[in-house]
Design a protein around this motif. Sequence first.
Motif, short mmCIF file in Angstrom:
data_model
loop_
_atom_site.label_atom_id
_atom_site.label_comp_id
_atom_site.label_asym_id
_atom_site.label_seq_id
_atom_site.Cartn_x
_atom_site.Cartn_y
_atom_site.Cartn_z
N THR A 8 -4.31 -11.01 28.00
CA THR A 8 -4.97 -9.85 28.61
C THR A 8 -6.48 -9.82 28.33
OG1 THR A 8 -4.49 -8.53 26.64
CG2 THR A 8 -2.87 -8.43 28.41
N THR A 14 -10.07 -13.18 21.87
CA THR A 14 -10.21 -12.39 20.63
C THR A 14 -9.05 -12.78 19.71
OG1 THR A 14 -8.81 -10.52 21.25
CG2 THR A 14 -11.08 -10.45 22.03
N LYS A 16 -6.58 -11.08 18.89
CA LYS A 16 -5.29 -10.55 19.36
C LYS A 16 -4.97 -10.87 20.82
CE LYS A 16 -4.76 -6.70 16.21
NZ LYS A 16 -4.98 -5.28 16.02
N LYS A 17 -5.98 -11.31 21.58
CA LYS A 17 -5.76 -11.48 23.02
C LYS A 17 -6.10 -12.90 23.48
CE LYS A 17 -6.44 -6.69 24.45
NZ LYS A 17 -7.17 -5.79 25.36
N VAL A 218 -6.59 -4.36 32.57
CA VAL A 218 -6.61 -5.66 31.87
C VAL A 218 -8.02 -6.22 31.91
CG1 VAL A 218 -4.19 -6.32 32.32
CG2 VAL A 218 -5.96 -6.89 34.00
N THR A 225 -15.70 -3.03 23.88
CA THR A 225 -14.45 -2.33 23.57
C THR A 225 -14.64 -0.83 23.34
OG1 THR A 225 -13.83 -4.36 22.47
CG2 THR A 225 -12.37 -2.51 22.15
N ASP A 229 -13.16 2.27 25.63
CA ASP A 229 -12.28 3.32 25.07
C ASP A 229 -12.79 4.70 25.46
OD1 ASP A 229 -10.58 1.54 23.97
OD2 ASP A 229 -11.32 1.71 21.92
N GLU A 247 -1.92 -5.03 26.44
CA GLU A 247 -2.03 -5.81 25.21
C GLU A 247 -1.18 -7.06 25.39
OE1 GLU A 247 -3.21 -4.59 22.15
OE2 GLU A 247 -3.68 -2.55 22.78
N ASP A 248 -1.52 -8.12 24.70
CA ASP A 248 -0.71 -9.34 24.79
C ASP A 248 0.73 -9.05 24.34
OD1 ASP A 248 -3.18 -10.40 25.37
OD2 ASP A 248 -2.88 -12.21 24.16
N MET A 250 2.85 -7.15 25.76
CA MET A 250 3.36 -5.84 26.21
C MET A 250 4.29 -6.09 27.42
SD MET A 250 0.99 -2.65 27.48
CE MET A 250 0.92 -2.80 29.27
#
Length: 257
Positions: A8, A14, A16-17, A218, A225, A229, A247-248, A250
């Motif tokens: 995503t 990153t 996490k992604k 996405v 970031t 938000d 999120e990855d 999901m």
Amino acid sequence: MKITFLGTAGSILTAKKSFPSILIDKTLLLDCGEGTTQKLIKINSIDTIKTICLTHLHGDHFMGIFSLLWHFWLTNRKSDLTIIGPSHLEETIKKIFALTNAPGGLKVLQFKIHFKELIGNDGILEILSEYTIKYAVMDHPILAFAYRVEKNGKIVCYSGDTKPNQRLIDLANKSDIFICESTIPDEQAKFADKYGHCTPSGAAKMARATDCEKLVLVHISPFFTEEIDRSINNIKKIFNKEILLAEDLMTLEIRHK
Ligand SMILES: [Zn+2]
Ligand SMILES: [Zn+2]
């Protein structure tokens, strides 16, 4: 219909992604960014992929193809694969795969790849028996498509990379899930426009116009970031149904009646 967000990330990776890729059920991939192969292995869906639809040939959306083909070569995949995407798709994939030094390039594979290069501004693909896939050309610095996937009356639409446009609104009309890129925050709308991307407000305005049930954002740039938000709270005033940040790994399910 089950949707799994494999990757995503927007613009850069990153912790996490990984790069964009969305799995529909266990057979259809929308985009194949770097990291897709490992995610498919993780969720036990690597051998069930039949079709890959690429939105465009920016590296973040298709560089995962090469590790996927490499994996299929070394695990002796036998079943055919269809890869759909913009013009020069076949030539580009052949050229880059040859540079991986797999002996003979794509000839090393024990299965056939059916390439389908999209022409015209929009159309319907009749490749898959269970899905109807419609596509429309988007507004991005290179040729890019969005896809609408329909199965038993359930609809998912994925924007790929684009600035807001009427063709995407038409394509995503009354979708159950509208997956829209949202790379750049509202404060930098001019920057988004210049580079052919959406802001959260731009995505939300299109979502409202499509009358979709759910908006999933996405491809959010990690450079922005915090600003994104902040924008998310503002866009609830524009689109008053459910809004999710992808999120990855999901998953979302659209239940069939
Ligand atoms: Zn991108
Ligand atoms: Zn792009």
